[in-house]
Motif scaffolding. Sequence first.
Motif, PDB file in Angstrom:
ATOM      1  N   SER A  49       0.767  -1.261  -0.060  1.00 17.46           N
ATOM      2  CA  SER A  49      -0.036   0.134  -0.103  1.00 17.46           C
ATOM      3  C   SER A  49       0.750   1.345  -0.147  1.00 17.46           C
ATOM      4  O   SER A  49       1.988   1.184   0.565  1.00 17.46           O
ATOM      5  N   LYS A  50       0.175   2.511  -0.647  1.00 15.27           N
ATOM      6  CA  LYS A  50       1.041   3.559  -0.644  1.00 15.27           C
ATOM      7  C   LYS A  50      -0.016   4.700  -0.939  1.00 15.27           C
ATOM      8  O   LYS A  50      -1.196   4.349  -1.421  1.00 15.27           O
ATOM      9  N   GLY A  51       0.036   5.882  -0.520  1.00 12.47           N
ATOM     10  CA  GLY A  51      -0.593   6.940  -0.876  1.00 12.47           C
ATOM     11  C   GLY A  51       0.214   7.852  -1.787  1.00 12.47           C
ATOM     12  O   GLY A  51       1.265   8.061  -1.753  1.00 12.47           O
ATOM     13  N   PHE A  52      -0.372   8.624  -2.755  1.00 13.91           N
ATOM     14  CA  PHE A  52       0.304   9.448  -3.716  1.00 13.91           C
ATOM     15  C   PHE A  52      -0.779  10.555  -4.170  1.00 13.91           C
ATOM     16  O   PHE A  52      -1.817  10.285  -4.310  1.00 13.91           O
ATOM     17  N   ASP A  53      -0.121  11.578  -4.716  1.00 15.69           N
ATOM     18  CA  ASP A  53      -0.701  12.565  -5.602  1.00 15.69           C
ATOM     19  C   ASP A  53       0.053  13.661  -5.799  1.00 15.69           C
ATOM     20  O   ASP A  53       0.872  14.161  -5.158  1.00 15.69           O
ATOM     21  N   GLY A  54       0.578  13.381  -7.292  1.00 15.03           N
ATOM     22  CA  GLY A  54       1.637  14.402  -7.743  1.00 15.03           C
ATOM     23  C   GLY A  54       2.799  13.915  -7.184  1.00 15.03           C
ATOM     24  O   GLY A  54       3.350  13.263  -7.059  1.00 15.03           O
ATOM     25  N   ASP A  55       3.554  15.009  -6.869  1.00 19.55           N
ATOM     26  CA  ASP A  55       4.893  15.025  -6.104  1.00 19.55           C
ATOM     27  C   ASP A  55       4.822  14.385  -4.538  1.00 19.55           C
ATOM     28  O   ASP A  55       5.651  14.000  -4.073  1.00 19.55           O
ATOM     29  N   THR A  58       3.452   8.649   0.172  1.00 20.60           N
ATOM     30  CA  THR A  58       3.867   8.080   1.465  1.00 20.60           C
ATOM     31  C   THR A  58       4.690   7.051   1.451  1.00 20.60           C
ATOM     32  O   THR A  58       5.148   6.771   0.369  1.00 20.60           O
ATOM     33  N   SER A  59       5.105   6.793   2.482  1.00 22.51           N
ATOM     34  CA  SER A  59       6.038   5.435   2.554  1.00 22.51           C
ATOM     35  C   SER A  59       5.266   4.308   2.179  1.00 22.51           C
ATOM     36  O   SER A  59       3.919   4.180   2.185  1.00 22.51           O
ATOM     37  N   THR A  60       5.989   3.233   1.423  1.00 19.34           N
ATOM     38  CA  THR A  60       5.119   2.188   0.873  1.00 19.34           C
ATOM     39  C   THR A  60       5.313   1.052   2.219  1.00 19.34           C
ATOM     40  O   THR A  60       6.063   0.925   2.882  1.00 19.34           O
ATOM     41  N   MET A  61       3.940   0.593   2.146  1.00 19.44           N
ATOM     42  CA  MET A  61       3.702  -0.480   3.562  1.00 19.44           C
ATOM     43  C   MET A  61       3.574  -1.839   2.648  1.00 19.44           C
ATOM     44  O   MET A  61       3.126  -1.886   1.738  1.00 19.44           O
ATOM     45  N   ARG A  62       4.197  -2.827   3.410  1.00 17.44           N
ATOM     46  CA  ARG A  62       3.913  -4.137   2.866  1.00 17.44           C
ATOM     47  C   ARG A  62       3.381  -4.982   4.235  1.00 17.44           C
ATOM     48  O   ARG A  62       3.764  -4.937   5.399  1.00 17.44           O
ATOM     49  N   ALA A  74      -9.780  -9.426   7.273  1.00 21.79           N
ATOM     50  CA  ALA A  74      -8.644  -9.054   8.105  1.00 21.79           C
ATOM     51  C   ALA A  74      -8.499  -7.694   7.852  1.00 21.79           C
ATOM     52  O   ALA A  74      -8.361  -7.178   6.872  1.00 21.79           O
ATOM     53  N   LYS A  75      -8.038  -7.231   9.026  1.00 29.85           N
ATOM     54  CA  LYS A  75      -7.639  -5.771   8.968  1.00 29.85           C
ATOM     55  C   LYS A  75      -6.196  -5.607   8.370  1.00 29.85           C
ATOM     56  O   LYS A  75      -5.071  -6.298   8.665  1.00 29.85           O
ATOM     57  N   ILE A  76      -6.133  -4.474   7.574  1.00 25.23           N
ATOM     58  CA  ILE A  76      -4.761  -4.240   6.851  1.00 25.23           C
ATOM     59  C   ILE A  76      -4.002  -3.208   7.689  1.00 25.23           C
ATOM     60  O   ILE A  76      -2.999  -3.547   7.957  1.00 25.23           O
ATOM     61  N   GLU A  77      -4.557  -2.010   7.632  1.00 25.44           N
ATOM     62  CA  GLU A  77      -3.826  -0.887   8.350  1.00 25.44           C
ATOM     63  C   GLU A  77      -4.791   0.010   8.700  1.00 25.44           C
ATOM     64  O   GLU A  77      -5.868   0.188   8.102  1.00 25.44           O
ATOM     65  N   PHE A  78      -4.371   0.964   9.450  1.00 22.87           N
ATOM     66  CA  PHE A  78      -4.904   2.040  10.085  1.00 22.87           C
ATOM     67  C   PHE A  78      -4.694   3.240   8.949  1.00 22.87           C
ATOM     68  O   PHE A  78      -3.622   3.296   8.488  1.00 22.87           O
ATOM     69  N   LEU A  79      -5.791   4.271   8.615  1.00 24.38           N
ATOM     70  CA  LEU A  79      -5.594   5.111   7.578  1.00 24.38           C
ATOM     71  C   LEU A  79      -5.711   6.492   8.420  1.00 24.38           C
ATOM     72  O   LEU A  79      -6.654   6.736   8.762  1.00 24.38           O
ATOM     73  N   GLN A  80      -4.504   7.173   8.348  1.00 23.40           N
ATOM     74  CA  GLN A  80      -4.625   8.420   8.972  1.00 23.40           C
ATOM     75  C   GLN A  80      -5.348   9.608   8.019  1.00 23.40           C
ATOM     76  O   GLN A  80      -5.354   9.524   6.981  1.00 23.40           O
ATOM     77  N   GLU A  81      -5.926  10.323   8.685  1.00 24.22           N
ATOM     78  CA  GLU A  81      -6.841  11.424   8.035  1.00 24.22           C
ATOM     79  C   GLU A  81      -5.942  12.238   7.015  1.00 24.22           C
ATOM     80  O   GLU A  81      -6.466  12.423   5.871  1.00 24.22           O
ATOM     81  N   GLU A  82      -4.716  12.388   7.193  1.00 23.45           N
ATOM     82  CA  GLU A  82      -3.955  13.265   6.383  1.00 23.45           C
ATOM     83  C   GLU A  82      -3.679  12.466   4.964  1.00 23.45           C
ATOM     84  O   GLU A  82      -3.578  13.021   3.794  1.00 23.45           O
ATOM     85  N   VAL A  83      -3.550  11.004   5.227  1.00 25.04           N
ATOM     86  CA  VAL A  83      -3.257  10.284   3.855  1.00 25.04           C
ATOM     87  C   VAL A  83      -4.618  10.110   3.199  1.00 25.04           C
ATOM     88  O   VAL A  83      -4.558  10.035   1.912  1.00 25.04           O
ATOM     89  N   LEU A  84      -5.749  10.211   3.759  1.00 24.03           N
ATOM     90  CA  LEU A  84      -7.131  10.109   2.901  1.00 24.03           C
ATOM     91  C   LEU A  84      -7.115  11.218   2.058  1.00 24.03           C
ATOM     92  O   LEU A  84      -8.122  11.174   0.986  1.00 24.03           O
ATOM     93  N   LYS A  85      -6.339  12.606   2.106  1.00 23.24           N
ATOM     94  CA  LYS A  85      -6.395  13.539   1.202  1.00 23.24           C
ATOM     95  C   LYS A  85      -5.446  13.099  -0.054  1.00 23.24           C
ATOM     96  O   LYS A  85      -5.571  13.816  -1.136  1.00 23.24           O
ATOM     97  N   LEU A  86      -4.731  12.053  -0.132  1.00 23.20           N
ATOM     98  CA  LEU A  86      -4.275  11.474  -1.307  1.00 23.20           C
ATOM     99  C   LEU A  86      -4.770  10.168  -1.922  1.00 23.20           C
ATOM    100  O   LEU A  86      -5.804   9.609  -1.236  1.00 23.20           O
TER     101      LEU A  86
END
Length: 131
Positions: A49-55, A58-62, A74-86
């Motif tokens: 998983s990763k977050g992205f938008d232009g430049d 986020t870090s890549t999570m495995r 199954a739960k994968i990961e917590f999603l921070q509010e800041e990451v949801l903007k990407l």
Amino acid sequence: MKTDIDIPEVTNLYVAAVREKHEEYGSMDWNAYLINDRDHAVEGVLIVSKGFDGDHQTSTMRHSLDNLPPKSYAKIEFLQEEVLKLNNEFSVSFFAEGKMYHKKYIFRKNTVNEKALRDLPVMKKRGVLLK
């Protein structure tokens, strides 16, 4: 040569974002889940998983799961509010029925929100679902 490779279509395996109360802190958090609504288990699951938008990226999570039984999640990961903007991408690979499967699921930026909630299969909860 690529036409000789059989790439089966992924069906009934979903990624969902679910808003839940954190037991310890009492906060309402978004968490990503993998939902297996198939009649067979999926094995050797790898999730990148990763977050992205232009430049911005986020870090890549495995993540990995040895086995996800049929009609389970199954739960994968917590999603921070800041990451949801990407844009948030979940690249999922797994084995089932003797074949290897792969699919990318992408939550487009700002699409994980209360207005997008719907009933989720298997989980008996509401969330944002990617098919």
